[in-house]
Design a protein around this motif. Structure first.
Motif, PDB file in Angstrom:
ATOM      1  N   LEU A 168       0.682  -1.156   0.061  1.00 23.72           N
ATOM      2  CA  LEU A 168       0.297   0.053  -0.020  1.00 23.72           C
ATOM      3  C   LEU A 168       1.162   0.861  -0.157  1.00 23.72           C
ATOM      4  O   LEU A 168       1.790   1.468   0.465  1.00 23.72           O
ATOM      5  N   ARG A 169       0.521   2.197  -0.832  1.00 27.65           N
ATOM      6  CA  ARG A 169      -0.834   2.450  -2.018  1.00 27.65           C
ATOM      7  C   ARG A 169      -0.991   1.319  -2.975  1.00 27.65           C
ATOM      8  O   ARG A 169      -1.308   1.460  -3.639  1.00 27.65           O
ATOM      9  N   ALA A 170       0.902   2.031  -3.505  1.00 28.75           N
ATOM     10  CA  ALA A 170       0.731   1.951  -4.628  1.00 28.75           C
ATOM     11  C   ALA A 170       0.305   0.471  -5.663  1.00 28.75           C
ATOM     12  O   ALA A 170       0.171   0.839  -6.794  1.00 28.75           O
ATOM     13  N   PRO A 191       3.959  -0.510  -7.613  1.00 28.41           N
ATOM     14  CA  PRO A 191       4.876  -0.111  -9.346  1.00 28.41           C
ATOM     15  C   PRO A 191       6.240   0.249  -9.180  1.00 28.41           C
ATOM     16  O   PRO A 191       6.699  -0.035 -10.144  1.00 28.41           O
ATOM     17  N   MET A 192       6.445   0.751  -7.925  1.00 29.33           N
ATOM     18  CA  MET A 192       8.109   1.580  -7.620  1.00 29.33           C
ATOM     19  C   MET A 192       9.340   1.090  -6.927  1.00 29.33           C
ATOM     20  O   MET A 192       8.882   0.744  -5.950  1.00 29.33           O
ATOM     21  N   LEU A 193      10.868   0.500  -7.047  1.00 25.75           N
ATOM     22  CA  LEU A 193      11.377   0.359  -6.569  1.00 25.75           C
ATOM     23  C   LEU A 193      12.701   1.095  -6.420  1.00 25.75           C
ATOM     24  O   LEU A 193      13.545   1.308  -7.403  1.00 25.75           O
ATOM     25  N   ALA A 194      12.690   2.146  -5.741  1.00 23.67           N
ATOM     26  CA  ALA A 194      13.363   3.297  -5.231  1.00 23.67           C
ATOM     27  C   ALA A 194      14.269   2.758  -4.937  1.00 23.67           C
ATOM     28  O   ALA A 194      15.956   2.124  -4.920  1.00 23.67           O
ATOM     29  N   THR A 195      15.202   2.931  -3.433  1.00 23.46           N
ATOM     30  CA  THR A 195      15.972   2.008  -2.391  1.00 23.46           C
ATOM     31  C   THR A 195      16.029   1.766  -2.897  1.00 23.46           C
ATOM     32  O   THR A 195      16.853   0.686  -1.988  1.00 23.46           O
ATOM     33  N   GLY A 196      14.749   0.754  -2.018  1.00 20.88           N
ATOM     34  CA  GLY A 196      14.760  -0.937  -2.050  1.00 20.88           C
ATOM     35  C   GLY A 196      13.977  -1.254  -0.330  1.00 20.88           C
ATOM     36  O   GLY A 196      13.856  -2.216  -0.301  1.00 20.88           O
TER      37      GLY A 196
END
Ligand code: PRP
Ligand code: URA
Length: 212
Positions: A75-77, A129-134
């Motif tokens: 959550l949320r994306a 949807p997003m893998l940024a710093t992990g």
């Protein structure tokens, strides 16, 4: 190990969601469609068992999925990816992990977790949807492992090399699936070029009137 799923249809839809002028409706539809297309590829090697089916003509050997499939949207994306996958796997069980990034430290803060009962033997797909710093994905995988899940797949749409390195270090046995691996992160921890804040764009909680 990581896999980039760059089917032409996925590339086309990714272009739509990267576009800053794409509004909530189209953004949501494209995220779900990308998730469905990715799931089609990711489940290619899921085991099936033999069964027998009576067709109108005769009895014959057929096949059915032999493992439970569990989806864990973060959550949320991550919620934005669920419908696209359940339209292909309607029997999937769904757990939820609530996680947000502290804007200053970028550390994940966990605020909710509810899991289906039978995760031990299931194929568990973590959706975000997003893998940024992990950080968020790594903390989610930790939680799932402590609940007994072992066959884990991380399914993200856009990733940064920093996040991928983090998952490879913290969870080397987990397969990571991405539609695109971008250049990196900016000072605020956003993926560059990325697509902006996925949760805000999915749920219309951003400040850009154009995107409504
Ligand atoms: C976003 C995204 C991931 C996380 C990725 O969520 O959906 O969960 O950031 O960043 P990380 O890899 O650096 O941890 P966010 O914290 O914005 O919460 P939201 O989905 O509720 O908007
Ligand atoms: N979370 C998002 O929604 N977008 C980013 O680029 C990074 C984290």
């Amino acid at each position: 190990m990581h896999h980039i799923i760059d089917h032409p249809l996925i590339q086309h839809k990714l272009t739509q969601i990267r576009n800053k002028d794409t509004g909530t409706k189209e953004f949501r539809e494209n995220v779900n469609e990308i998730a469905g297309l990715m799931a089609y590829e990711i489940t290619r090697d899921i085991p099936v068992r033999k069964t027998e089916t009576e067709t109108p003509m005769m009895r014959c050997v057929t096949h059915e999925l032999s493992r439970d499939i569990v989806l864990i949207p973060v959550l949320r994306a991550g919620l934005g990816m669920v419908d696209g996958i359940t339209s292909l796997i309607p029997t999937a069980k769904i757990g939820h992990v609530g996680m947000y990034r502290d804007h200053k430290t970028l550390e994940p803060k966990s605020y909710y977790a509810k899991f289906p009962y039978r995760m031990k033997k299931a194929v568990v797909m973590v959706l975000d949807p997003m893998l940024a710093t992990g950080g968020s994905a790594s903390a989610t995988l930790d939680k799932l492992k402590s609940e007994g899940a072992s066959d884990l797949k991380l399914v993200c749409i856009v990733g940064a090399p920093e996040g991928l390195e983090r998952i490879t270090r913290d969870h080397p046995e987990v397969d990571v699936f991405l539609a695109a691996l971008d250049k990196g992160l900016n000072e605020q921890g956003y993926i560059i070029p990325g697509l902006g804040d996925a949760g805000d764009r999915l749920f219309g909680t951003n400040d850009f009137p154009k995107q409504f």
